[in-house]
Write an enzyme that holds these catalytic residues in place. Structure first.
Site, PDB file in Angstrom:
ATOM      1  N   SER A 195       0.899  -0.862   0.076  1.00 59.90           N
ATOM      2  CA  SER A 195       0.306   0.334   0.117  1.00 59.90           C
ATOM      3  C   SER A 195       1.176   0.983  -0.128  1.00 59.90           C
ATOM      4  O   SER A 195       1.663   1.364  -1.061  1.00 59.90           O
ATOM      5  CB  SER A 195      -1.250   0.170   0.875  1.00 59.90           C
ATOM      6  N   GLU A 324      -9.095  -4.978  -4.560  1.00 64.70           N
ATOM      7  CA  GLU A 324      -8.752  -4.042  -3.906  1.00 64.70           C
ATOM      8  C   GLU A 324      -9.867  -2.926  -2.964  1.00 64.70           C
ATOM      9  O   GLU A 324      -9.643  -2.692  -2.059  1.00 64.70           O
ATOM     10  CB  GLU A 324      -7.160  -2.895  -4.023  1.00 64.70           C
ATOM     11  N   HIS A 418      -8.157  -5.701  -0.154  1.00 60.42           N
ATOM     12  CA  HIS A 418      -6.650  -5.121  -0.074  1.00 60.42           C
ATOM     13  C   HIS A 418      -6.048  -5.528   1.562  1.00 60.42           C
ATOM     14  O   HIS A 418      -6.681  -6.065   2.415  1.00 60.42           O
ATOM     15  CB  HIS A 418      -6.802  -3.510   0.514  1.00 60.42           C
TER      16      HIS A 418
END
Length: 496
Positions: A195, A324, A418
């Protein structure tokens, strides 16, 4: 004054250029030593709060490195995708090390992990970031903390910009100086992150001061920040207006940390009355707070840095999870009644890009408009960067690039969302909270493959499959079974 302890004959003690320190043994066979909360820079308080990090002077005595150090993240964050603990205190610029040996002659490869959190949150003090599996497999694992949010990345006239980026670089310089004392090879350092941490990896490829500090990059679900100085300055002025201070170093120095944290969400995420404008900007340019292309520390946008930056020649692996942000728009709500093209255009897609993307197999196979919007946002924010970066690195002096997709998902939740890949990367499937993203029985064989790819890359500079050819693959698909696919990002590539 640094704390010191009496040496315990049964505990590991590292003798480094920065000073001696005592750690702990992990509960493992063979034995693994862990050293936590090692300061690499002076506490960023007072005059150093908005300044470049100042490397820590060597200390006398033996440093107690048995507990995680203070974190820039403050307070109880509640339940988050990755459980990341906040630790109070001022000495927030610190690193943690896991190693199977303290013999400098071992010359083991090193992975330096940069945590995520959108550049505004996150902490290295997470059970998901336990480096024992890397040490077990002959890799020294280092995690680092850095200034986050406005303190780390906000544009302040009169202050050094990109303070968080300078923290990453200062920590990497610490690694170069000290890692041999933990059995690591300073010439074989891979920087890795997920990320915002993945975005950090890509940013460092273009940072002049990071040249020579690492030999490879591994970017998972890289979150890219807005490269515009004007946009960063505008957000700083908005924060100053809210706080009723001048938008400069003097004004922001008058604000307490608590006050900045209270106001920061108003400029760090899309909100009224600028909701649509901010959302469009985030989908187009990236996160609202993060590294800024200031022309010096970060000379230019990420896409240029990865291809032409001072470290562009290092090998790079990058990829994302398939879904995600799929849960951002809930099915069965008003979003399911929106015309598909109008909905995608409302999120900022150009007419041509909307038509290309809606014609992709991925979009055509999606029935729900709400799910379709989640797929569009996923592609715009995360997945489209993979073929974009891979294509950019076919020019200049860029090194080889490998791409992957993390496609596996549990039955509940039924998506590869995610952060799902992080416990697989660290081979920490039993860590607290993993079930929330990977279900009750995540497959160990997949962890062996995902973790093994980063271990192999750290050891040999090659993750184990063919390099990507300009964004067209082949890409390693981490699923059951693991396989390779050509043009695995075709849908996301339609947005380019």
């Amino acid at each position: 004054m640094l704390p010191s302890v009496q040496r315990d004959a049964e505990a590991p003690v590292a003798d480094t250029p920065s000073g001696r320190m005592i750690g702990t043994w992990a509960q493992s066979t063979p034995p693994i030593a862990a050293f936590r909360g090692i300061p690499y820079a002076q506490a960023p308080v007072g005059p150093l709060r908005f300044a470049a990090p100042v490397p820590r002077e060597p200390w006398a005595g033996i440093l107690d490195a048995t507990q995680f150090g203070p974190t820039p993240q403050r307070g109880d964050t509640g339940i988050t995708l990755i459980p990341e603990t906040s630790v109070p205190g001022d000495d927030t610029l610190n690193v943690n090390v896991w190693t199977p040996t303290l013999d400098p002659a071992a010359q083991l490869p090193v992975v330096v992990w940069i945590h995520g959190g959108g550049f505004t949150s996150g902490s290295p003090a997470s059970t998901w970031y336990d480096g024992s599996a890397f040490a077990r497999d002959g890799v020294v694992l280092v995690t680092l903390s850095y200034r986050i949010g406005f303190t780390g990345f906000g544009w302040i006239d009169g202050a050094v910009p990109n303070r968080g980026v300078l923290d990453w670089i200062c920590a990497l310089e610490w690694v170069q100086l000290n890692i041999a004392s933990f059995g690591g090879d300073p010439q074989r350092v891979t920087i890795a992150g997920q990320s915002a941490g993945g975005g950090a990896v890509l940013t460092l490829l273009g940072a002049p001061a990071a040249r020579g500090l690492f030999s490879g990059g591994y970017a998972l679900s890289a979150a890219i920040a807005d490269p515009s100085v004007d946009a960063a300055r505008d957000r700083s002025h908005r924060l100053a207006k809210l706080a009723r201070v001048t938008p400069d170093l003097h004004g922001f120095s008058e604000l307490t940390e608590a006050r900045i944290l209270e106001l920061q969400p108003k400029i760090a995420s899309p909100s009224a009355p600028r909701l649509l404008r901010d959302l469009h900007g985030m989908l187009r340019d990236g996160l609202l707070i993060g590294p800024v292309a200031d022309g010096s520390i970060v000379p230019g946008p990420v896409e240029h840095g990865v291809a032409h930056g001072p470290s562009a020649a290092v090998p790079l692996v990058l990829g994302t999870a398939d879904d995600e942000l799929l849960g951002m728009f809930k099915p069965g709500t008003v979003f399911d009644h929106m015309p598909r093209r109008a909905a995608v255009r409302a999120l900022g897609a150009s007419a041509a890009a909307a038509d290309r993307w809606l014609a992709s197999d991925q979009a055509q196979a999606t029935d729900s408009s709400a799910v379709l919007l989640g797929r569009y946002v996923t592609d715009a924010v995360f997945r489209s960067w993979v073929p974009r970066i891979a294509a950019a690195r076919t020019t200049g002096q860029a090194g080889p690039t490998w791409s992957y997709r993390f496609a596996w998902h549990a039955d509940e939740p039924p998506r590869a969302g995610h952060c799902i890949d992080v416990p697989f990367v660290f081979d920490q499937l039993a860590a607290p909270g993993v079930h929330r993203v990977a279900g009750e029985h995540p497959p160990q064989e997949l962890a062996d493959a995902v973790h093994g790819a980063l271990v192999r890359f750290a050891q040999h500079g090659d993750p184990g499959w063919e390099p990507d050819r300009g964004g067209l693959g082949p890409s390693r698909v981490f699923d059951l079974p693991v396989r390779d696919e050509t043009d695995a990002y075709a849908g996301a590539r339609a947005l380019l």
